[in-house]
Scaffold this motif. Sequence first.
Motif, mmCIF file in Angstrom:
data_model
loop_
_atom_site.group_PDB
_atom_site.id
_atom_site.type_symbol
_atom_site.label_atom_id
_atom_site.label_comp_id
_atom_site.label_asym_id
_atom_site.label_seq_id
_atom_site.Cartn_x
_atom_site.Cartn_y
_atom_site.Cartn_z
ATOM 1 N N LEU A 1 -6.957 -13.076 -4.443
ATOM 2 C CA LEU A 1 -7.559 -12.073 -5.313
ATOM 3 C C LEU A 1 -7.579 -12.536 -6.767
ATOM 4 N N ARG A 2 -6.481 -13.129 -7.235
ATOM 5 C CA ARG A 2 -6.448 -13.646 -8.613
ATOM 6 C C ARG A 2 -7.537 -14.695 -8.806
ATOM 7 N N GLY A 3 -7.725 -15.562 -7.818
ATOM 8 C CA GLY A 3 -8.767 -16.591 -7.891
ATOM 9 C C GLY A 3 -10.160 -15.991 -7.962
ATOM 10 N N LEU A 4 -10.416 -14.960 -7.161
ATOM 11 C CA LEU A 4 -11.732 -14.308 -7.170
ATOM 12 C C LEU A 4 -12.004 -13.631 -8.509
ATOM 13 N N LEU A 5 -10.993 -12.948 -9.043
ATOM 14 C CA LEU A 5 -11.167 -12.267 -10.328
ATOM 15 C C LEU A 5 -11.402 -13.266 -11.458
ATOM 16 N N GLU A 6 -10.687 -14.389 -11.445
ATOM 17 C CA GLU A 6 -10.890 -15.439 -12.454
ATOM 18 C C GLU A 6 -12.313 -15.980 -12.379
ATOM 19 N N GLU B 1 -8.471 -9.314 -15.658
ATOM 20 C CA GLU B 1 -7.743 -8.035 -15.727
ATOM 21 C C GLU B 1 -8.288 -7.029 -14.709
ATOM 22 N N GLY B 2 -9.194 -7.464 -13.857
ATOM 23 C CA GLY B 2 -9.834 -6.567 -12.890
ATOM 24 C C GLY B 2 -8.899 -6.172 -11.757
ATOM 25 N N ALA B 3 -9.469 -5.496 -10.778
ATOM 26 C CA ALA B 3 -8.681 -4.976 -9.672
ATOM 27 C C ALA B 3 -9.491 -5.023 -8.383
ATOM 28 N N LEU B 4 -8.802 -4.853 -7.276
ATOM 29 C CA LEU B 4 -9.442 -4.714 -5.975
ATOM 30 C C LEU B 4 -9.478 -3.236 -5.632
ATOM 31 N N ARG B 5 -10.680 -2.704 -5.407
ATOM 32 C CA ARG B 5 -10.809 -1.314 -4.964
ATOM 33 C C ARG B 5 -10.829 -1.309 -3.438
ATOM 34 N N SER C 1 -14.112 2.283 15.428
ATOM 35 C CA SER C 1 -13.014 3.228 15.666
ATOM 36 C C SER C 1 -13.107 4.492 14.814
ATOM 37 N N GLY C 2 -14.136 4.628 13.998
ATOM 38 C CA GLY C 2 -14.325 5.852 13.239
ATOM 39 C C GLY C 2 -14.130 5.734 11.735
ATOM 40 N N LEU C 3 -13.209 4.869 11.298
ATOM 41 C CA LEU C 3 -12.959 4.659 9.876
ATOM 42 C C LEU C 3 -12.953 3.164 9.602
ATOM 43 N N GLN C 4 -13.387 2.779 8.421
ATOM 44 C CA GLN C 4 -13.330 1.360 8.070
ATOM 45 C C GLN C 4 -12.995 1.200 6.596
ATOM 46 N N TYR C 5 -12.526 -0.004 6.262
ATOM 47 C CA TYR C 5 -12.166 -0.306 4.876
ATOM 48 C C TYR C 5 -13.374 -0.863 4.147
ATOM 49 N N LYS C 6 -13.512 -0.461 2.892
ATOM 50 C CA LYS C 6 -14.529 -1.037 2.021
ATOM 51 C C LYS C 6 -13.780 -1.595 0.825
ATOM 52 N N MET C 7 -14.016 -2.852 0.479
ATOM 53 C CA MET C 7 -13.318 -3.485 -0.630
ATOM 54 C C MET C 7 -14.319 -4.060 -1.616
ATOM 55 N N ASP C 8 -14.037 -3.849 -2.908
ATOM 56 C CA ASP C 8 -14.877 -4.357 -3.985
ATOM 57 C C ASP C 8 -13.990 -4.806 -5.137
ATOM 58 N N LEU C 9 -14.455 -5.780 -5.883
ATOM 59 C CA LEU C 9 -13.782 -6.154 -7.122
ATOM 60 C C LEU C 9 -14.342 -5.269 -8.225
ATOM 61 N N GLY D 1 1.495 -9.113 -8.896
ATOM 62 C CA GLY D 1 0.696 -9.727 -9.953
ATOM 63 C C GLY D 1 -0.767 -9.335 -9.984
ATOM 64 N N VAL D 2 -1.183 -8.414 -9.120
ATOM 65 C CA VAL D 2 -2.576 -7.951 -9.111
ATOM 66 C C VAL D 2 -2.592 -6.425 -9.113
ATOM 67 N N GLN D 3 -3.782 -5.865 -9.323
ATOM 68 C CA GLN D 3 -3.957 -4.407 -9.330
ATOM 69 C C GLN D 3 -4.847 -4.008 -8.161
ATOM 70 N N VAL D 4 -4.449 -2.937 -7.475
ATOM 71 C CA VAL D 4 -5.271 -2.350 -6.424
ATOM 72 C C VAL D 4 -5.561 -0.921 -6.848
ATOM 73 N N VAL D 5 -6.819 -0.500 -6.759
ATOM 74 C CA VAL D 5 -7.168 0.885 -7.062
ATOM 75 C C VAL D 5 -7.694 1.567 -5.806
ATOM 76 N N ILE D 6 -7.259 2.820 -5.640
ATOM 77 C CA ILE D 6 -7.598 3.585 -4.440
ATOM 78 C C ILE D 6 -7.897 5.013 -4.867
ATOM 79 N N ASP D 7 -8.950 5.600 -4.313
ATOM 80 C CA ASP D 7 -9.237 7.001 -4.601
ATOM 81 C C ASP D 7 -8.244 7.868 -3.808
#
Length: 121
Positions: free
Chosen positions: A26-31, A37-41, A50-58, A73-79
């Motif tokens: 994740l640090r490599g992708l953000l760089e 200073e970004g995050a993974l949502r 199965s009914g639910l799935q994960y969606k991930m975005d920088l 060392g990274v930030q994750v944001v979740i609603d």
Amino acid sequence: MTETVVNFKTGNEKLIRVLDGASAHLRGLLEKQGRPEGALRIAVIGGGCSGLQYKMDLVDGPRDRDIMVPSNGVQVVIDPKSALFVSGSELDYSDDLQQGGFKVSNPNAVVTCSCGESFAA
């Protein structure tokens, strides 16, 4: 110019914990994207076998009402709605050719599909 204030909460690793492999990738992708200073949502949305799935975005940072979790060392944001489904999860990364990518190990998942991309809670 007025600065917009984002109203978010800070969570802890009881919500989600980022393991070493995921943190490094994740640090490599953000760089690469020029937003160290970004995050993974991580969001949980309807769909998948199965009914639910994960969606991930920088993203640049949290939005209103988000929960931001600093982990390894990274930030994750979740609603808040998605947080109900991922509580206690771990995020890892695999560079396996067939099943590679970010993987969420979720103790709340009652059923998971063989592709590892969706679950039921």
